[in-house]
Motif scaffolding. Sequence first.
Motif, short mmCIF file in Angstrom:
data_model
loop_
_atom_site.label_atom_id
_atom_site.label_comp_id
_atom_site.label_asym_id
_atom_site.label_seq_id
_atom_site.Cartn_x
_atom_site.Cartn_y
_atom_site.Cartn_z
N GLY A 173 -10.07 8.19 -1.53
CA GLY A 173 -8.91 9.05 -1.33
C GLY A 173 -9.18 10.07 -0.23
O GLY A 173 -10.34 10.38 0.07
N VAL A 174 -8.12 10.57 0.38
CA VAL A 174 -8.29 11.49 1.51
C VAL A 174 -7.63 12.82 1.19
O VAL A 174 -6.73 12.90 0.37
N ASP A 175 -8.10 13.87 1.84
CA ASP A 175 -7.51 15.19 1.65
C ASP A 175 -6.57 15.54 2.78
O ASP A 175 -5.86 16.54 2.73
N GLU A 176 -6.59 14.76 3.83
CA GLU A 176 -5.75 15.09 4.98
C GLU A 176 -5.18 13.78 5.51
O GLU A 176 -5.53 12.71 5.05
N ARG A 177 -4.30 13.91 6.48
CA ARG A 177 -3.65 12.74 7.02
C ARG A 177 -4.56 12.07 8.04
O ARG A 177 -4.94 12.68 9.05
N LEU A 178 -4.95 10.82 7.79
CA LEU A 178 -5.81 10.09 8.71
C LEU A 178 -5.17 8.75 9.04
O LEU A 178 -4.52 8.15 8.20
N TYR A 236 -2.03 2.17 10.34
CA TYR A 236 -2.25 2.46 8.93
C TYR A 236 -2.46 3.95 8.78
O TYR A 236 -3.22 4.55 9.52
N VAL A 237 -1.75 4.55 7.82
CA VAL A 237 -1.94 5.97 7.60
C VAL A 237 -2.38 6.20 6.16
O VAL A 237 -1.85 5.58 5.24
N ALA A 238 -3.37 7.04 5.98
CA ALA A 238 -3.79 7.43 4.64
C ALA A 238 -3.53 8.91 4.50
O ALA A 238 -3.98 9.70 5.32
N ASP A 239 -2.77 9.30 3.50
CA ASP A 239 -2.55 10.72 3.23
C ASP A 239 -2.46 10.93 1.72
O ASP A 239 -2.26 9.97 0.96
N PRO A 240 -2.66 12.16 1.27
CA PRO A 240 -2.69 12.41 -0.18
C PRO A 240 -1.42 11.94 -0.89
O PRO A 240 -1.49 11.36 -1.97
N ARG A 247 1.56 19.70 -3.76
CA ARG A 247 0.27 19.83 -3.11
C ARG A 247 0.03 18.71 -2.10
O ARG A 247 -0.56 18.91 -1.06
N VAL A 248 0.51 17.50 -2.44
CA VAL A 248 0.17 16.37 -1.58
C VAL A 248 1.16 16.17 -0.44
O VAL A 248 0.81 15.64 0.60
N LEU A 249 2.42 16.54 -0.65
CA LEU A 249 3.41 16.21 0.38
C LEU A 249 3.77 17.43 1.21
O LEU A 249 4.23 18.41 0.66
#
Lengths: 473, 198
Positions: free
Chosen positions: A54-59, A66-70, A471-473
């Motif tokens: 899981g990630v804490d920021e947008r990567l 591909y984007v990984a975000d909370p 918190r995530v969005l």
Amino acid sequence: MIDYSLAAPEIFLTAAICVVLMVDAFLRAEQRRWTYTLSMLALVGTAICSALFGVDERLTTFTGSYVADPAGDVLKLFAYLIVALVFLYSRDYLEENGLFKGEFFVLGLLGLLGVMIIISGNNLLVLYLGLEVQSLSLYALIALNRESARSAESAMKYFVLGAIASGTLLYGISLLYGMTGTIELGPLAAQLAEPGGLNVPTVLALAFIVVGVAFKFGAVPFHMWIPDVYQGAPTPVALYVGSAPKIAAFALAWRVLVDGLGPLHVSWSDMLIVLCVLSLVIGNLLAIVQSNFKRMLGYSTISHVGFILMGFIAGTEDGIRFAMFYTIAYVLMATAAFGMILMLSRKGFEAENLEDFKGLNARSPWFAAVMLLIMFSMTGVPPLIGFYAKLVVLNSLLEVGLVWLAALGVVFAVIGAFYYLRVVWYMYFNEPVETAPLAPATDLRVAISANGLLLLALGIFPGALLNLVARVL
Amino acid sequence: MIPTILFYAFAAVLLVAAIGVITSRNPVYSALYLVFAFVQSAVLWLLIEAEFLAITLVLVYVGAVMVLFLFVVMMLDINVEQLRQGFTKYLPLGVVVALVVVIEIANVVWFRSEGRAFVTPDPYPAGYSNTKELGSVLYTDHVYAFEIAAVLLLLAIVAAITLTMRRRPGLKQQDIAKQVAVSAKDRVRIVKVESAKE
């Protein structure tokens, strides 16, 4: 350099699907439970991957596709939970009705993979492909019961309409690519934000894309498939169609409309207002006249979609958050409602008509109480989660000054109360027609009770989910 | 000079083949003309140095799609006369569509290009590989989409098998293992026939 670890859940799930597919091919019919167990393990493994990576920021990775975000991680975790519930609720029903095949689980997992691809899609091509992965598995699942002409008919309808909708979406995407020269969401938004970004061809492309998204949601006038599919598909599949893909629809709208086409909010919010009003009116009014419970849930989905769209119409950060909150709340409610149908059904008997709920209280007070919670939550009665979900989206509309739309939402929520409360009336104030005792398996009993109580718990403590979403969005 | 001559030659054959597709009375001839047209357009791709597209066109369309098409045409008993019915009824609509297409083409080719010279792309240096370039983009920038497309194909196979494979009762099938394992006494029964008494 490509960072594969960000896409670990997708990679793990794909590998797990191949394992399930291979193992299933060597199992005899009476060992089919192993497929079920393996599928559940695959879901647990995927959830662990999501938690570990899981990630804490947008990567972003895969050169921006591909984007990984909370927020994506949270949506994915809910999708795993929902699919696990779908498998659990469906197991006994499938076994009794001779549909307990490995394909149900493999296609279900592939559909989940499609949902995940959409959630993490950061480029229009990937989003389109994710949508196709998800829709194709749904088409096949709906036609899973080959003995039923009604299933085949609804699958065919959904397939033809879905193909047209995909084509429409793709046409919009290609127009947009022609205008801006990019399919990646970030650069697309940057280009559209420049002066002159809002012109006739872009709005044309936008209209096509909104049609594609609205079809995925099942918003009026692109709702024709929903009642037929809900009624025609085998109930476990209807449960599947009614739950996880809604998360995908939300993610698609969020990625495409907000992340990619955010600068065009003025244009698409007007389009969504039309869809929203029509969905509220048609969904609620037609649900009243249904006698088939599955079909009624279909129309009720349409009206709930109207509420989800309200968050997007507001377009504020809070609006999108509340749309996500509503989506998660709705999916939990829909899963519980379909789970109830599956639990009341047995071999050769489908509890799909409203009459089948008559006198449920006399047969099993506990399940009647759980059903009461589900129906109250769908209506929007405090202190259940459905109430808070409606409250927060309506509030986000008031903040941007769309008082008339919020008022309309309230009016139709009240009209909608009629058909939900009718089910409650049937359960508590009618004599039972069916007298067969209810004896679901223990895990099923526990899961559906937990699902019902979750609606209550999240309703009493809405802050838990609201804070998570905020918190995530 | 030579590429121009080649272009006109192949384009002319392409047009003839295309006309053949819609004028032949026999659907099999139409399909074969279409194969011919595909091969000609593949050569046109070659002329603008798009080798990969040219090969794909031949492999996919000629090799797979058209063969399938021919199978279908030959297997189905298409009543050509029935297809011809209503020709005059649909003629006005057809003419309108054709006119719109002609106007659109004229718009693009003529009006828009007025005052602008047609630019020919610079030829690539020797040793340039179109296929290699495409491959390097496909397997780097778009690798994620490419992999998803592969999953999509797997899904299509699973879905197709789910929907079509079933054991029908009473279907006559060979079970090779059973056939091999069979022994003489399963197949031949020696019966002692009593000789008829007088």
